[in-house]
Write a protein that holds these residues in place. Sequence first.
Motif, short mmCIF file in Angstrom:
data_model
loop_
_atom_site.label_atom_id
_atom_site.label_comp_id
_atom_site.label_asym_id
_atom_site.label_seq_id
_atom_site.Cartn_x
_atom_site.Cartn_y
_atom_site.Cartn_z
N GLU A 141 38.20 15.10 -4.21
CA GLU A 141 38.31 16.55 -4.28
C GLU A 141 39.78 16.93 -4.36
O GLU A 141 40.66 16.15 -3.98
CB GLU A 141 37.65 17.23 -3.08
N ASN A 142 40.02 18.11 -4.86
CA ASN A 142 41.38 18.58 -5.03
C ASN A 142 41.86 19.27 -3.75
O ASN A 142 41.18 20.14 -3.22
CB ASN A 142 41.46 19.55 -6.21
N LEU A 143 43.01 18.86 -3.27
CA LEU A 143 43.63 19.48 -2.09
C LEU A 143 44.90 20.20 -2.54
O LEU A 143 45.76 19.60 -3.19
CB LEU A 143 43.98 18.42 -1.04
N SER A 144 45.00 21.47 -2.18
CA SER A 144 46.19 22.27 -2.51
C SER A 144 46.82 22.75 -1.22
O SER A 144 46.12 23.16 -0.29
CB SER A 144 45.82 23.46 -3.40
N LEU A 145 48.14 22.71 -1.17
CA LEU A 145 48.90 23.16 -0.01
C LEU A 145 49.95 24.16 -0.46
O LEU A 145 50.63 23.93 -1.46
CB LEU A 145 49.58 21.98 0.70
N ILE A 146 50.04 25.27 0.28
CA ILE A 146 51.09 26.26 0.04
C ILE A 146 51.93 26.35 1.30
O ILE A 146 51.45 26.77 2.36
CB ILE A 146 50.50 27.63 -0.33
N LEU A 147 53.19 25.93 1.18
CA LEU A 147 54.09 25.89 2.33
C LEU A 147 55.00 27.11 2.33
O LEU A 147 55.74 27.35 1.37
CB LEU A 147 54.94 24.61 2.26
N THR A 148 54.91 27.90 3.38
CA THR A 148 55.84 29.02 3.60
C THR A 148 56.61 28.76 4.89
O THR A 148 56.40 27.73 5.55
CB THR A 148 55.11 30.36 3.66
N GLU A 149 57.45 29.68 5.26
CA GLU A 149 58.31 29.46 6.42
C GLU A 149 57.51 29.31 7.71
O GLU A 149 57.82 28.47 8.55
CB GLU A 149 59.31 30.61 6.56
N SER A 150 56.48 30.11 7.89
CA SER A 150 55.73 30.08 9.15
C SER A 150 54.24 29.79 8.97
O SER A 150 53.53 29.63 9.96
CB SER A 150 55.90 31.41 9.89
N VAL A 151 53.77 29.74 7.72
CA VAL A 151 52.34 29.54 7.46
C VAL A 151 52.15 28.42 6.45
O VAL A 151 52.85 28.36 5.43
CB VAL A 151 51.67 30.83 6.93
N LEU A 152 51.22 27.53 6.76
CA LEU A 152 50.79 26.52 5.80
C LEU A 152 49.34 26.81 5.44
O LEU A 152 48.48 26.87 6.32
CB LEU A 152 50.90 25.11 6.38
N ILE A 153 49.08 27.00 4.15
CA ILE A 153 47.72 27.27 3.68
C ILE A 153 47.22 26.03 2.95
O ILE A 153 47.86 25.53 2.03
CB ILE A 153 47.68 28.48 2.73
N SER A 154 46.07 25.53 3.36
CA SER A 154 45.46 24.38 2.70
C SER A 154 44.12 24.79 2.12
O SER A 154 43.35 25.52 2.75
CB SER A 154 45.28 23.21 3.69
N PHE A 155 43.86 24.33 0.90
CA PHE A 155 42.63 24.66 0.19
C PHE A 155 41.86 23.38 -0.09
O PHE A 155 42.39 22.44 -0.69
CB PHE A 155 42.93 25.36 -1.14
N GLN A 156 40.59 23.33 0.35
CA GLN A 156 39.72 22.20 0.08
C GLN A 156 38.49 22.67 -0.70
O GLN A 156 38.06 23.82 -0.57
CB GLN A 156 39.26 21.55 1.39
#
Length: 357
Positions: free
Chosen positions: A131-146
């Motif tokens: 499956e595709n895993l996407s990560l969005i890294l910001t200064e205080s928040v990490l968003i992961s999509f599965q």
Amino acid sequence: MARFINKRKEDIGLSPDALLFRGEQKVMDIRLRLIDFDPNGFEEAELKAISSVAEFQKKDTVTWLNIDGLHDVELMKEVAEMFELDHLILSDVMNTGARPAVSEYPNCIYVSIKMIQEAQEGQGAKRISVENLSLILTESVLISFQERKGDVFEPVRERIRAQKKRIRNSGTDYLMFALLDIVVDNYLYILSELGEKIETLEDNLLLEPNQEMIDQLNSYKRELNFLRRNIKPAREMIFSLTKIESDLINESIEVHLKELRDNIIQASDVSDSYREMLTDLLNIYHTTVSTKLNDIMKFLTVFSAIFIPLTFIAGIYGTNFEYLPELHFKYSYFVMLGIMFAVAAGMVFYFKKQKWL
């Protein structure tokens, strides 16, 4: 479905930042899971709406938002608006067939990688899923999509719950490394499982090759090719990630990223080694079969060569002429058998002397 690429005709000509789900929907309901933590404490919750994240953005903590399911376009628009993300990022998130990549933006870093797991099927059989895993890294928040709901990152959650100092005292950059480290460790684990099967097959193949083994060999080769198609692009992505110079990645994390790079290099090298091993096993099988066939043909040829003169003698002796030497001799039959035996023994001796036997 195409084996290596799946491009839909309706996607041709769309804007690169169009928010459109491209892939196979693997869950019905979207699940939003959030963990907010700092050195002194943590909070864990399952959210009903993305707007609930707003209150955590105001805190001086690390927030990890995990989203299971990629097909909800409205939710993606809300995510883009709340975190001020370029629509191009969310468009890449919704494209499950995209190649692993890393991109740097003014307010975030986008990372995508293929996550491989071993799923249990009926009768003890195991199947490799991706499956595709996407990560969005910001200064205080990490968003992961599965793409689907799963517990592959549960060890990271357990480390946060258990107040492990390193992860609780670090920022979103270390959290991103921890998630990528699990993905790469799964590569190594699945390769090791496949490697044990290949090495066992190698031992059996040298003892007694058969058609069932060649079927297993081809099956392992397909699995390995599937793994290599996902590991090689992941290696390129991680190499690019280690070269990024961004304020979002602390210098203290660079040593961990190098460790991640070493692990993906190991996974890539191991996959290459097993590929060569499978090729060698295939060659060994064909060589062994050819050798056995040559031995059989050699035996049959020698057997035929021995019986040619014996057939000649029997043919002469069995001709239908009345006047033949020794035709009415009392022991003619035994003389003929003796000559035939002597000829056969002489030929076997000669063949052995010439090392044909």
